[in-house]
Design a protein around this motif. Sequence first.
Motif, PDB file in Angstrom:
ATOM      1  N   GLY A   1       0.610  -1.238   0.082  1.00 32.24           N
ATOM      2  CA  GLY A   1      -0.103  -0.033   0.062  1.00 32.24           C
ATOM      3  C   GLY A   1       0.915   1.351   0.057  1.00 32.24           C
ATOM      4  N   ARG A   2       2.113   1.191   0.614  1.00 34.93           N
ATOM      5  CA  ARG A   2       2.754   2.469   0.949  1.00 34.93           C
ATOM      6  C   ARG A   2       3.238   2.898  -0.581  1.00 34.93           C
ATOM      7  N   LEU A   3       3.555   1.943  -1.453  1.00 35.82           N
ATOM      8  CA  LEU A   3       4.121   2.280  -2.808  1.00 35.82           C
ATOM      9  C   LEU A   3       2.953   2.122  -3.782  1.00 35.82           C
ATOM     10  N   ASN A   4       1.717   1.861  -3.475  1.00 33.91           N
ATOM     11  CA  ASN A   4       0.503   1.687  -4.322  1.00 33.91           C
ATOM     12  C   ASN A   4       0.908   0.431  -5.330  1.00 33.91           C
ATOM     13  N   ALA A   5       1.545  -0.279  -5.000  1.00 33.66           N
ATOM     14  CA  ALA A   5       2.000  -1.516  -5.796  1.00 33.66           C
ATOM     15  C   ALA A   5       1.351  -2.769  -5.396  1.00 33.66           C
ATOM     16  N   GLY A   6       0.970  -3.574  -6.446  1.00 32.92           N
ATOM     17  CA  GLY A   6       0.365  -4.715  -6.248  1.00 32.92           C
ATOM     18  C   GLY A   6       0.749  -5.497  -7.582  1.00 32.92           C
ATOM     19  N   PHE A   7       0.971  -6.804  -7.494  1.00 32.59           N
ATOM     20  CA  PHE A   7       1.332  -7.526  -8.661  1.00 32.59           C
ATOM     21  C   PHE A   7       1.281  -8.974  -8.443  1.00 32.59           C
ATOM     22  N   ARG A   8       1.194  -9.696  -9.463  1.00 24.20           N
ATOM     23  CA  ARG A   8       1.178 -11.194  -9.528  1.00 24.20           C
ATOM     24  C   ARG A   8       2.263 -11.647 -10.317  1.00 24.20           C
ATOM     25  N   PHE A   9       2.902 -12.968 -10.107  1.00 26.55           N
ATOM     26  CA  PHE A   9       4.235 -13.476 -10.702  1.00 26.55           C
ATOM     27  C   PHE A   9       3.914 -14.825 -10.450  1.00 26.55           C
ATOM     28  N   GLU A  10       4.825 -15.425 -11.575  1.00 20.75           N
ATOM     29  CA  GLU A  10       4.992 -16.842 -11.763  1.00 20.75           C
ATOM     30  C   GLU A  10       6.391 -17.316 -11.295  1.00 20.75           C
ATOM     31  N   ILE A  11       6.603 -18.163 -10.410  1.00 21.59           N
ATOM     32  CA  ILE A  11       8.099 -18.607 -10.079  1.00 21.59           C
ATOM     33  C   ILE A  11       8.366 -20.067 -10.039  1.00 21.59           C
ATOM     34  N   MET A  12       9.606 -20.286 -10.456  1.00 21.31           N
ATOM     35  CA  MET A  12      10.014 -21.770 -10.757  1.00 21.31           C
ATOM     36  C   MET A  12      10.691 -22.092  -9.215  1.00 21.31           C
ATOM     37  N   PRO A  13      10.560 -23.639  -9.199  1.00 16.81           N
ATOM     38  CA  PRO A  13      11.469 -23.928  -7.896  1.00 16.81           C
ATOM     39  C   PRO A  13      12.788 -23.304  -7.580  1.00 16.81           C
ATOM     40  N   TYR A  14      12.825 -22.788  -6.640  1.00 17.27           N
ATOM     41  CA  TYR A  14      14.096 -22.419  -6.103  1.00 17.27           C
ATOM     42  C   TYR A  14      14.582 -21.100  -6.837  1.00 17.27           C
ATOM     43  N   GLU A  15      13.718 -20.446  -7.580  1.00 12.97           N
ATOM     44  CA  GLU A  15      14.030 -19.321  -8.507  1.00 12.97           C
ATOM     45  C   GLU A  15      14.208 -18.011  -7.567  1.00 12.97           C
ATOM     46  N   ILE A  16      15.316 -17.118  -7.893  1.00 14.45           N
ATOM     47  CA  ILE A  16      15.281 -15.843  -7.243  1.00 14.45           C
ATOM     48  C   ILE A  16      14.624 -14.986  -8.261  1.00 14.45           C
ATOM     49  N   GLN A  17      13.695 -13.960  -7.885  1.00 12.55           N
ATOM     50  CA  GLN A  17      13.281 -12.985  -8.656  1.00 12.55           C
ATOM     51  C   GLN A  17      13.374 -11.712  -8.133  1.00 12.55           C
ATOM     52  N   THR A  18      13.904 -10.823  -9.016  1.00 14.36           N
ATOM     53  CA  THR A  18      14.091  -9.204  -8.697  1.00 14.36           C
ATOM     54  C   THR A  18      13.055  -8.301  -9.403  1.00 14.36           C
ATOM     55  N   PHE A  19      12.436  -7.501  -8.439  1.00 23.67           N
ATOM     56  CA  PHE A  19      11.408  -6.421  -8.991  1.00 23.67           C
ATOM     57  C   PHE A  19      11.936  -5.196  -8.722  1.00 23.67           C
ATOM     58  N   ARG A  20      11.638  -4.329  -9.743  1.00 25.68           N
ATOM     59  CA  ARG A  20      11.864  -2.740  -9.164  1.00 25.68           C
ATOM     60  C   ARG A  20      10.763  -2.096  -9.313  1.00 25.68           C
ATOM     61  N   ILE A  21      10.284  -1.290  -8.143  1.00 31.94           N
ATOM     62  CA  ILE A  21       9.132  -0.833  -7.922  1.00 31.94           C
ATOM     63  C   ILE A  21       9.249   0.966  -8.066  1.00 31.94           C
ATOM     64  N   LYS A  22       8.387   1.492  -8.812  1.00 30.39           N
ATOM     65  CA  LYS A  22       8.618   2.914  -8.830  1.00 30.39           C
ATOM     66  C   LYS A  22       8.125   3.587  -7.451  1.00 30.39           C
ATOM     67  N   ASN A  23       8.993   4.507  -6.998  1.00 27.74           N
ATOM     68  CA  ASN A  23       8.209   5.278  -5.749  1.00 27.74           C
ATOM     69  C   ASN A  23       8.008   6.581  -6.179  1.00 27.74           C
ATOM     70  N   ASP A  24       6.879   6.629  -6.982  1.00 31.11           N
ATOM     71  CA  ASP A  24       6.455   7.927  -7.413  1.00 31.11           C
ATOM     72  C   ASP A  24       4.602   7.737  -7.332  1.00 31.11           C
ATOM     73  N   GLY A  25       4.382   6.781  -6.688  1.00 34.47           N
ATOM     74  CA  GLY A  25       2.821   6.705  -6.463  1.00 34.47           C
ATOM     75  C   GLY A  25       2.201   5.900  -7.729  1.00 34.47           C
ATOM     76  N   SER A  26       3.014   5.614  -8.862  1.00 35.60           N
ATOM     77  CA  SER A  26       2.301   5.189 -10.002  1.00 35.60           C
ATOM     78  C   SER A  26       1.823   3.609  -9.990  1.00 35.60           C
ATOM     79  N   GLY A  27       2.718   2.918  -9.038  1.00 30.09           N
ATOM     80  CA  GLY A  27       2.612   1.357  -8.749  1.00 30.09           C
ATOM     81  C   GLY A  27       3.204   0.804  -9.683  1.00 30.09           C
ATOM     82  N   SER A  28       4.180   1.138 -10.547  1.00 34.08           N
ATOM     83  CA  SER A  28       4.548   0.643 -11.750  1.00 34.08           C
ATOM     84  C   SER A  28       5.872  -0.255 -11.084  1.00 34.08           C
ATOM     85  N   VAL A  29       5.854  -1.615 -11.776  1.00 37.68           N
ATOM     86  CA  VAL A  29       6.840  -2.626 -11.464  1.00 37.68           C
ATOM     87  C   VAL A  29       7.208  -3.232 -12.365  1.00 37.68           C
TER      88      VAL A  29
END
Length: 324
Positions: free
Chosen positions: A289-317
Amino acid sequence: MKIAAVRSASPNDIKATINALDKNKSLKVNGLYASDLEALKTDAPELYYRVADFIKNDRWCPFVGSYSHTMEMSSAALIKSCLYSTQYFRTNFGKEYRVFHGAEIYNNSLPQIVYSSLFDASVIDSETQTRWICSDDGHRTLSLYAPTVSVDDCCADDEYITYEEYAQSLFASELNLNSLMLTAHYDETNNIEKELINAEAYSVLTGQDHTADIKTAWLKYLSGDKKCAAEISERITNGNTADIMSVFRLSGDGIVISELKNTEDGTEDVLLRVRETAGKEKGAYIICGRLNAGFRFEIMPYEIQTFRIKNDGSGSVTEIYICE
């Protein structure tokens, strides 16, 4: 064709290598980690700048990937090592290298981290044959092995190549090689690494910019100065623990937030890293809620995923590579 290697990071060996390069214009050498070069710049700047010239002219191929010749690294530390090593050579020499160099197979996430750091192949000191290193998370890296010669044994009649050039020649050929299979699992961070990761998250959650200090702490840790790294993280948090889950809502059994930090490009964006720890493919979502961000993702066994979340209220990921 031969591959020449610098014997050590001692000033005497570096000076001897420089003399050999001056005498033999066809010679190319491999050697020195980012931490070695930083130490050389402080202790013997005249040697550092000579080495820097050879690096810029592609006659000295440094060891990129691992920031230093450390023998112990968790997945968290290896990610940092790749990040700061590639940053170092890009910033100081304008170079992008495609071959990861490390002392050993540090952990079972090595193929994934090498691939996600945009390396095409690896040179692992402990490996004695060229083969694929594969893990259960579905990633693999080509581990290169080629006998090296000491700079002392080089002569003007031979042709010398770097590991970067050697990797290119292998990819141009048919790679019918054996594979080393690694059983993937979730490896835990040690206490100092946990403190450093907590300091990163604490900075994000409190709105304080400690990016430069945290980077210094990680570099100290990767170079072996664990005491200094711990002191910096303690100074940032004053013993407080970051409550990430008070800000982020995460769904999905076996998925953990392994890192939360500010990006290092001068923006106020937030980097979020997640890991799958149960060995199962699944879907999940994250809400903040603080970053106005929400997103769904698929992840594989033991996978590492990295996301960049815009800190401008747009919720862009945006999903990004590990070393971005």
